[in-house]
Design a protein around this motif. Structure first.
Motif, mmCIF file in Angstrom:
data_model
loop_
_atom_site.group_PDB
_atom_site.id
_atom_site.type_symbol
_atom_site.label_atom_id
_atom_site.label_comp_id
_atom_site.label_asym_id
_atom_site.label_seq_id
_atom_site.Cartn_x
_atom_site.Cartn_y
_atom_site.Cartn_z
ATOM 1 N N LEU A 22 0.826 -1.213 0.000
ATOM 2 C CA LEU A 22 0.000 0.000 0.000
ATOM 3 C C LEU A 22 0.856 1.258 0.000
ATOM 4 O O LEU A 22 0.521 2.241 -0.673
ATOM 5 C CB LEU A 22 -0.946 0.009 1.206
ATOM 6 C CG LEU A 22 -2.134 -0.938 1.135
ATOM 7 C CD1 LEU A 22 -2.953 -0.827 2.419
ATOM 8 C CD2 LEU A 22 -2.998 -0.650 -0.073
ATOM 9 N N PHE A 31 2.152 1.655 -3.516
ATOM 10 C CA PHE A 31 1.041 2.085 -4.374
ATOM 11 C C PHE A 31 0.705 3.541 -4.086
ATOM 12 O O PHE A 31 0.504 4.335 -5.012
ATOM 13 C CB PHE A 31 -0.171 1.176 -4.120
ATOM 14 C CG PHE A 31 -1.344 1.481 -4.999
ATOM 15 C CD1 PHE A 31 -1.367 1.090 -6.323
ATOM 16 C CD2 PHE A 31 -2.443 2.158 -4.488
ATOM 17 C CE1 PHE A 31 -2.451 1.372 -7.134
ATOM 18 C CE2 PHE A 31 -3.533 2.442 -5.277
ATOM 19 C CZ PHE A 31 -3.538 2.049 -6.615
ATOM 20 N N LEU A 38 -6.207 -0.075 -4.941
ATOM 21 C CA LEU A 38 -5.272 -1.139 -5.313
ATOM 22 C C LEU A 38 -6.026 -2.381 -5.782
ATOM 23 O O LEU A 38 -5.668 -2.989 -6.801
ATOM 24 C CB LEU A 38 -4.352 -1.476 -4.137
ATOM 25 C CG LEU A 38 -3.363 -2.619 -4.373
ATOM 26 C CD1 LEU A 38 -2.461 -2.351 -5.569
ATOM 27 C CD2 LEU A 38 -2.536 -2.859 -3.115
ATOM 28 N N ASN A 81 -7.341 -1.894 -9.227
ATOM 29 C CA ASN A 81 -6.294 -2.019 -10.235
ATOM 30 C C ASN A 81 -5.866 -3.464 -10.426
ATOM 31 O O ASN A 81 -5.538 -3.878 -11.548
ATOM 32 C CB ASN A 81 -5.107 -1.126 -9.876
ATOM 33 C CG ASN A 81 -5.460 0.340 -10.034
ATOM 34 O OD1 ASN A 81 -6.433 0.694 -10.690
ATOM 35 N ND2 ASN A 81 -4.682 1.203 -9.416
#
Length: 90
Positions: free
Chosen positions: A24, A27, A54, A57
């Protein structure tokens, strides 16, 4: 080489949570969502925003590879349930 299980299943799951945080954070750096301070204490709103982005994606990546997004969700939840259950087996 040490195993993440050397300290028991609860610590193994803490390690897994840290790996997720690392993902995370990476990202968030890419997307400008820099909400993290390196600890496992993450606000619900921030976790929902960045984690949700995330996941979305990952779903796009799955679709581009002819994999249904639900497959990722089901596999992840199956792993999660098994790993949490290990904590009760100590």
């Amino acid at each position: 080489m040490t195993s993440i299980y050397d300290e028991g299943p609860e610590e193994a799951n803490r390690t897994r949570a840290h790996w997720a945080l690392t993902a995370l954070e990476a990202f968030g750096r890419e997307t400008g969502q820099n909400y993290f301070d390196g600890t496992l204490s993450v606000g619900e709103d921030e976790l929902r925003e960045v984690g949700g982005d995330l996941l979305a994606n990952l779903f796009h990546l799955a679709r581009f590879n002819d994999v249904e997004p639900e497959t990722l969700v089901a596999a992840g939840y199956l792993h999660y349930e098994a790993e949490v259950a290990e904590e009760g087996e100590e």
